[in-house]
Design an enzyme around this catalytic site. Structure first.
Site, short mmCIF file in Angstrom:
data_model
loop_
_atom_site.label_atom_id
_atom_site.label_comp_id
_atom_site.label_asym_id
_atom_site.label_seq_id
_atom_site.Cartn_x
_atom_site.Cartn_y
_atom_site.Cartn_z
N GLU A 182 4.53 -6.08 3.74
CA GLU A 182 4.39 -5.38 5.02
C GLU A 182 5.61 -5.69 5.90
OE1 GLU A 182 2.29 -3.26 6.26
OE2 GLU A 182 0.29 -3.54 5.40
N HIS A 239 0.84 -1.21 0.00
CA HIS A 239 0.00 0.00 0.00
C HIS A 239 0.86 1.25 0.00
CE1 HIS A 239 0.46 0.98 4.36
NE2 HIS A 239 0.46 -0.33 4.55
N ASP A 285 -0.40 4.38 0.61
CA ASP A 285 -0.84 5.39 1.58
C ASP A 285 -0.15 5.19 2.92
OD1 ASP A 285 -2.42 2.96 1.75
OD2 ASP A 285 -3.76 3.99 3.14
N ASP A 335 6.33 1.43 6.94
CA ASP A 335 4.95 1.01 6.69
C ASP A 335 4.36 1.81 5.53
OD1 ASP A 335 2.43 -0.09 6.95
OD2 ASP A 335 1.87 1.14 8.67
N GLU A 357 -5.26 1.44 2.29
CA GLU A 357 -5.10 0.35 3.26
C GLU A 357 -5.24 0.85 4.68
OE1 GLU A 357 -2.96 -2.36 6.06
OE2 GLU A 357 -2.56 -0.24 5.58
N GLU A 358 -4.71 2.05 4.95
CA GLU A 358 -4.71 2.57 6.32
C GLU A 358 -6.10 2.97 6.79
OE1 GLU A 358 -2.38 2.26 8.27
OE2 GLU A 358 -0.44 2.35 7.25
#
Length: 432
Positions: free
Chosen positions: A198, A109, A111, A140, A174-175
């Site tokens: 991740e 991801h 974001d 992250d 995703e967040e």
């Protein structure tokens, strides 16, 4: 051939470092967070990576999630009717294989969460200090995106061709629930295996847990806190804080039960219910007439329902709250209720599956100490598993640093992870 690829990575260490730095320097904060709009540049970050992938010889496509087009998924994981995606595209790049091999999707991801405060380093400066790259998203999970991208580049630049197709899919949102991955899957993109990068500290993660956020609402009756109160049946005050404390005690007992019934051989800790916020009271001289316990409860992939969500665990907790209420006269007449806030889905790839075994063995060629250990929080693997794509997680960095000030990833671990992913790519897709 593998040694040739590893040498390229060592000789071009600056490649993965530079890519990560450039991605950090393009702020891509998810609009869900209370942040200045100048830092919400998911589209710009995706455009930068798109150009990078095209330079690698990949075919690329930007697609935009659309809640209206995804309405068929309204009762399923990752759907949020109010999420908008202007200048927030998903990116998919494809490097066609020579044929005869298995395909793979490398996913991450783009974001990130808000900056937060108390940073020593510039959150979007991508500074390197003592072998660590600092910045929001370094861990992250732009570090993982950089590692998987350069792993594929290293294979290509070493003159090696894969048999199976290799895809890179970077998603948004995703967040804030995972609607980007839902859209990617709904658009029909598939592979024979998926690797999500991740941060796992180079551990091999075949599952992630589901996450429920809920708010337990407990009503009381206000009254002067310094005066003697009569029975509630005759109008006396009822302290909502006292009633909430009863639930805190019962939650502790529930967690003892869950520590036995909700554990997994690949998870370091069992599922638990943790209270994160206790909101109550109006004034120092008044008994609280209202209390809220905001909690986080985890569930296992085996517990998810037909929609990929945690409705069974929700029902378990609702029944638990009702059972506790039956032990108290006031609560029995004024039952608390749970307002559900978030249901983040989960997924698992079993250890008897070929993708699990290939990822484990290939990763350990580079880092023999890599343990198999599931991720205790949420990743986007749920939807890939739901549509039959075996999915694993491997990435650089300690996930406990995620969302913190001065988030960082170590350069050495970033490079090691790049080699691990290259090894997995060659073993899974096959080399022509």
């Amino acid at each position: 051939m593998k040694e040739k690829v590893y040498r390229w990575i060592d000789e071009n260490e600056g490649e993965v470092v530079k890519l990560l730095q450039e991605l950090i320097r393009i702020p891509s904060v998810n609009p869900y967070f209370d942040e200045d709009k100048q830092y919400m540049q998911e589209g710009k970050a995706q455009a930068y990576l798109k150009e990078y992938l095209e330079d690698m010889g990949m075919d690329t496509e930007l697609t935009y999630p659309d809640a209206g087009k995804l309405v068929a998924y309204k009762d399923k994981a990752g759907y949020y009717a109010d999420h908008a995606f202007e200048d927030r595209p998903n990116l998919l790049g494809t490097l066609k294989g020579e044929g005869g091999g298995r395909s793979i999707l490398l996913s991450g991801h783009m974001d990130v969460v808000q900056r937060g405060n108390k940073w020593v380093h510039d959150p979007f400066g991508a500074e390197i200090v003592d072998g660590k790259i600092y910045g929001r998203g370094a861990l992250d999970m732009k570090g993982g995106i950089a590692a998987m991208t350069v792993a594929l580049k290293a294979i290509s630049r070493s003159g090696i061709k894969l048999k199976g197709d290799a895809m890179i899919g970077t998603v948004v949102d995703e967040e804030a629930g995972g609607m980007g991955t839902l859209a990617l899957v709904a658009e029909g993109y598939r592979a024979d295996g998926c690797l999500i990068t991740e941060p796992t500290h180079l551990k091999i993660a075949p599952l992630c847990r589901g996450i429920l956020w809920g708010k337990l609402i407990i009503e009381g009756r206000s009254g002067h806190i310094e005066l003697k109160q009569g029975d509630y049946r005759t109008g006396g005050a009822v302290d909502a804080i006292d009633k909430a404390s009863l639930y805190l005690e019962h939650f502790r007992r529930l967690n003892k039960e869950w520590s036995v019934t909700k554990e997994h051989k690949y998870l370091p800790i069992p599922c638990q219910l943790h209270v994160a916020q206790f909101n109550a009271g109006e004034y120092p001289t008044t008994f609280a007439n209202h209390a809220e316990l905001v909690f986080d409860a985890q569930y296992l992939p085996a517990e998810k329902d037909e929609n990929g969500l945690g409705s069974r665990v929700k029902k378990e907790l609702e029944d638990f709250v009702q059972a506790v209420a039956m032990t108290d006269p006031w609560l029995r007449e004024n039952p608390p209720k749970i307002e559900w806030l978030i249901d983040a889905d989960c997924g698992e790839t079993l250890d008897d599956q070929p993708f699990f075994q290939t990822v484990r063995d290939s990763a350990r060629e580079i880092n023999p100490g890599s343990e198999v250990e599931g991720i205790c929080c949420h990743t986007d693997m749920g939807w890939f598993c739901n549509v039959g794509i075996p999915t694993m997680n491997i990435g650089p960095g300690d996930s406990r640093l995620a969302h913190q000030a001065d988030e960082y990833v170590e350069v050495d671990e970033l490079v090691t992870c790049t080699k691990m992913i290259a090894s997995i790519l060659m073993d899974w897709c096959g080399v022509a």
